[in-house]
Design a protein around this motif. Structure first.
Motif, PDB file in Angstrom:
ATOM      1  N   ASN A 192       0.850  -1.178   0.000  1.00  0.00           N
ATOM      2  CA  ASN A 192       0.000   0.000   0.000  1.00  0.00           C
ATOM      3  C   ASN A 192       0.892   1.237   0.000  1.00  0.00           C
ATOM      4  O   ASN A 192       1.505   1.569   0.991  1.00  0.00           O
ATOM      5  N   ASN A 193       0.933   1.928  -1.145  1.00  0.00           N
ATOM      6  CA  ASN A 193       1.788   3.104  -1.266  1.00  0.00           C
ATOM      7  C   ASN A 193       1.028   4.409  -1.131  1.00  0.00           C
ATOM      8  O   ASN A 193       1.561   5.465  -1.454  1.00  0.00           O
ATOM      9  N   ASP A 194      -0.239   4.365  -0.683  1.00  0.00           N
ATOM     10  CA  ASP A 194      -0.976   5.595  -0.426  1.00  0.00           C
ATOM     11  C   ASP A 194      -0.204   6.402   0.601  1.00  0.00           C
ATOM     12  O   ASP A 194       0.338   5.865   1.555  1.00  0.00           O
ATOM     13  N   LYS A 195      -0.176   7.709   0.405  1.00  0.00           N
ATOM     14  CA  LYS A 195       0.562   8.588   1.310  1.00  0.00           C
ATOM     15  C   LYS A 195      -0.343   9.066   2.445  1.00  0.00           C
ATOM     16  O   LYS A 195      -1.512   9.356   2.255  1.00  0.00           O
ATOM     17  N   VAL A 196       0.231   9.140   3.640  1.00  0.00           N
ATOM     18  CA  VAL A 196      -0.461   9.640   4.821  1.00  0.00           C
ATOM     19  C   VAL A 196       0.338  10.833   5.333  1.00  0.00           C
ATOM     20  O   VAL A 196       1.559  10.758   5.478  1.00  0.00           O
ATOM     21  N   THR A 197      -0.359  11.927   5.615  1.00  0.00           N
ATOM     22  CA  THR A 197       0.286  13.140   6.094  1.00  0.00           C
ATOM     23  C   THR A 197       0.305  13.155   7.621  1.00  0.00           C
ATOM     24  O   THR A 197      -0.720  12.906   8.265  1.00  0.00           O
ATOM     25  N   ALA A 198       1.458  13.461   8.187  1.00  0.00           N
ATOM     26  CA  ALA A 198       1.617  13.535   9.644  1.00  0.00           C
ATOM     27  C   ALA A 198       1.042  14.848  10.175  1.00  0.00           C
ATOM     28  O   ALA A 198       1.027  15.856   9.467  1.00  0.00           O
ATOM     29  N   LYS A 199       0.591  14.826  11.424  1.00  0.00           N
ATOM     30  CA  LYS A 199       0.173  16.071  12.080  1.00  0.00           C
ATOM     31  C   LYS A 199       1.387  16.965  12.284  1.00  0.00           C
ATOM     32  O   LYS A 199       1.295  18.173  12.144  1.00  0.00           O
TER      33      LYS A 199
END
Length: 70
Positions: free
Chosen positions: A4-11
């Motif tokens: 899964n290469n979907d990007k997640v943005t950190a707080k």
């Protein structure tokens, strides 16, 4: 790896976890920032595998907070 290469943005920004340090102690240390190219946006699989976490959620060694005194 889950693929899964979907990007997640950190707080705040991403840091390594204890699990990442145990898997690769020569290259990662829990609480240290991850690679610059993924510092703010990282692949979902890294979170799924427990390798990174948001710096805001990471345990802060040696840091005292007001809650330590309550």
């Amino acid at each position: 790896m889950s693929g899964n290469n979907d990007k997640v943005t950190a707080k705040t920004y991403w840091v390594w976890t204890q699990r990442a340090e145990m898997k690769n102690p020569a290259r990662t240390k829990a609480g240290d920032q991850i690679w610059m190219e993924h510092l703010y946006e990282a692949p979902q699989w890294m979170i799924d595998e427990g390798l990174i976490q948001d710096a805001e959620d990471a345990p802060q060694e040696g840091q005292t907070s007001i809650f330590d005194f309550i």
